[in-house]
Structures are given as structure tokens and as C-alpha cells.
Motif scaffolding. Structure first.
Motif: not given
Ligand SMILES: O=P(O)(O)OC[C@H]1O[C@H](OP(=O)(O)OP(=O)(O)O)[C@H](O)[C@@H]1O
Length: 277
Positions: A19-28
Motif C-alpha cells: 500500500k502507498s500514497q503518492s501525491f505532488t507538493f504544491s511546489g510541484g
């Protein structure tokens, strides 16, 4: 164990999943949180549609996270290899992009790297421990859908090396050799030759690795039509289709895999890689 980085691309569902969760910070910047509830002594296979440098960033930090969790053996399944067509420097000033991607991946010291239907022999030559998964089962599934009474059309020399192996796998389906030429200065397509005059009423399946804008296949279809070929089909392992499907309306059927993206609701039949590998 499988670690899928793209929630929309999830082959190998029959194996244990991390299981994992990936996302992008507001700076990209990409980020990932891997749930540390698995046996890190087991081999981890990362699956990822690695289409660009942005995707490469997520892969790099994922491998770092796994190493910090003490995972020793990491395999990578990236069906489409980015910049695989930039496998030679045509004019001074151009990069050898495929090597740039390969060097970064090699630096991760992975156990094995799996690529689906590599564009040329350059990709596996540059990558350490690379296995190329051929397109045989993909084309077999296409024939299951359109019938086996077709000839396989090889658009150019690059495709030719592979298409005879496909034909052998399929029990000797006839191959028609073709070539395409480009203007030396501009690199634009300038003509096609079909080396078979006996195509009257014959259904034809063009087989290649990538469809990008589609110019190769539209040009070739025109030549096949001049020879009064029957139904025309196109099967490409990696569908980019950057000009959409309207430009390809000369085809009676278009087939690809989900190696690059999904194409939901588009005029193309997508055969999922989970059915093929
Ligand atoms: O959809 P299109 O925009 O026409 O592009 C598709 C073509 O591009 C690639 O070959 P490429 O011409 O790069 O082959 P090469 O490496 O032999 O030059 C690919 O193998 C297809 O044949």
C-alpha cells in the motif's frame, strides 16, 4: 510483492500488493508514503507508467524510500520506455535522451528491469539487467478479435526485425515488408513502399511498437489501399495517438495496450497488459 505507482495502471493484481500514497507538493515535487507493513526481505516489483521525467522523479524517490526500509531486491516493470526513439544523435546538438533515462535507472541498482516491446535494441543494451517482453501475446489477442486471415504489415526496417518473430509465434502468418523514407534535411516522412503486389482484397494488420501522430500509418494505409487491400487494421504496443483518432479513420480497427495511457471511451481497443504478461 507489487508496488503500483499509478493507481490507474495496476497489473499483477493476483500478487501481494504494497500500500502507498503518492501525491505532488504544491511546489510541484512528487512525494510518496509507503505503508511499512510488509516483509522487507521479500522482492518488491515496482510497476509504473514512466512516460516522462516527472514520472522518473516519483520512481527515484520511491526506490530511495524502499532502500531506507531496507528492501534489498527491487524489480521494475515500465512497459513504455521514455525517449526510446531518441536512440541516436541525428545532428550535432541533440541529446541521446534514451541513455540519459537509462543511466538514471541503472544508478538505482535494480535487480531486473522489464520493458514491453522496446523500440529498438538500444534500450535493452543500455539498461542493466533488462528483459524485453515481446508483443507476441498482444498480437495474438488482436488476431483473436479480427480473425487470423490477415497479412502482417511491417511499416519499416525497425519493425521488420521483430515482425518475423511475431509471425513465427503465430504459426507463420504471412509478412508483407514495407519501407518508409524521410526527407534528409527535415526528417519528415516523404514516401512509402509496399513490397508485395498481391494484396487484392487481403485484410492487412499493420504491426508496430508506437503510434505517435500516426503519419507513418496513414501514409502506409494509402499505399495499401492503392493495391486494393481489404480491411486495414493497426496494432501498436504503445499508443500515444497525439493527433487523436480522427486522423486514423482509414482503419477498420485500431488496437493498443495500456502501456502509455488508458484511452477510455476512445475509438481504440485497449488490451490491458495485465492480460498479456
Ligand atoms: O505515429 P508516427 O508519428 O508516424 O510515429 C510512429 C513511428 O515512429 C517510430 O518509428 P521511427 O520513425 O522513430 O523509426 P526509426 O527509429 O526507425 O527512425 C515507431 O516505431 C513508428 O514506426
Amino acid at each position: 510483492m507489487i508496488l503500483n505507482l499509478d493507481p490507474k495502471f495496476a497489473p499483477f493484481q493476483n500478487q501481494d500488493q504494497i500500500k502507498s500514497q503518492s501525491f505532488t507538493f504544491s511546489g510541484g515535487e512528487p512525494h510518496i508514503k509507503i505503508v511499512p507493513d510488509f516483509d522487507t526481505n521479500r522482492k518488491v516489483t515496482i510497476t509504473h507508467r514512466l512516460n516522462s521525467f516527472n514520472d522518473l522523479g516519483l520512481l527515484c524517490i520511491t526506490v530511495d524510500a524502499l532502500r531506507r526500509m531496507d528492501v534489498k531486491i527491487i524489480d521494475l516493470f515500465i512497459p513504455y520506455f521514455p525517449a526510446a526513439r531518441q536512440d541516436r544523435v541525428m545532428i550535432p546538438g541533440e541529446p541521446l535522451s534514451v541513455k540519459v533515462y537509462a543511466d538514471i535507472i541503472n544508478a538505482m541498482q535494480l535487480n531486473k528491469v522489464f520493458v514491453f516491446d522496446a523500440h529498438s535494441e538500444v534500450t535493452p543494451a543500455l539498461l542493466n539487467n533488462c528483459t524485453v517482453i515481446p508483443n507476441y501475446t498482444f498480437i495474438k489477442e488482436v488476431l483473436n478479435r479480427i480473425g487470423e486471415n490477415v497479412k502482417l504489415i511491417s511499416p519499416d526496417g525497425g519493425a521488420l526485425k521483430k515482425i518475423y518473430k511475431v509471425s513465427e509465434f503465430l504459426g507463420g502468418v504471412e509478412v508483407v515488408e514495407c519501407s518508409k523514407s524521410r526527407d534528409v534535411k527535415t526528417g519528415k516522412l516523404s514516401g512509402f513502399k509496399v513490397y508485395n503486389d498481391d494484396l487484392e482484397g487481403t485484410d492487412c494488420l499493420i504491426v508496430d511498437d508506437i503510434c505517435d501522430g500516426g503519419g507513418t500509418f496513414v501514409g502506409l494505409a494509402e499505399e495499401l489501399k492503392k493495391k486494393n487491400a481489404g480491411n486495414l487494421y493497426l496494432a501498436v504496443s504503445h499508443g500515444i495517438f497525439n493527433k487523436g483518432f480522427e486522423v486514423l479513420n482509414c482503419f477498420d480497427g485500431i488496437f493498443t495496450t495500456n502501456s502509455f495511457k488508458d484511452f477510455e471511451g476512445e475509438s481504440v481497443q485497449v488490451i490491458g497488459l495485465d492480460q498479456l504478461v
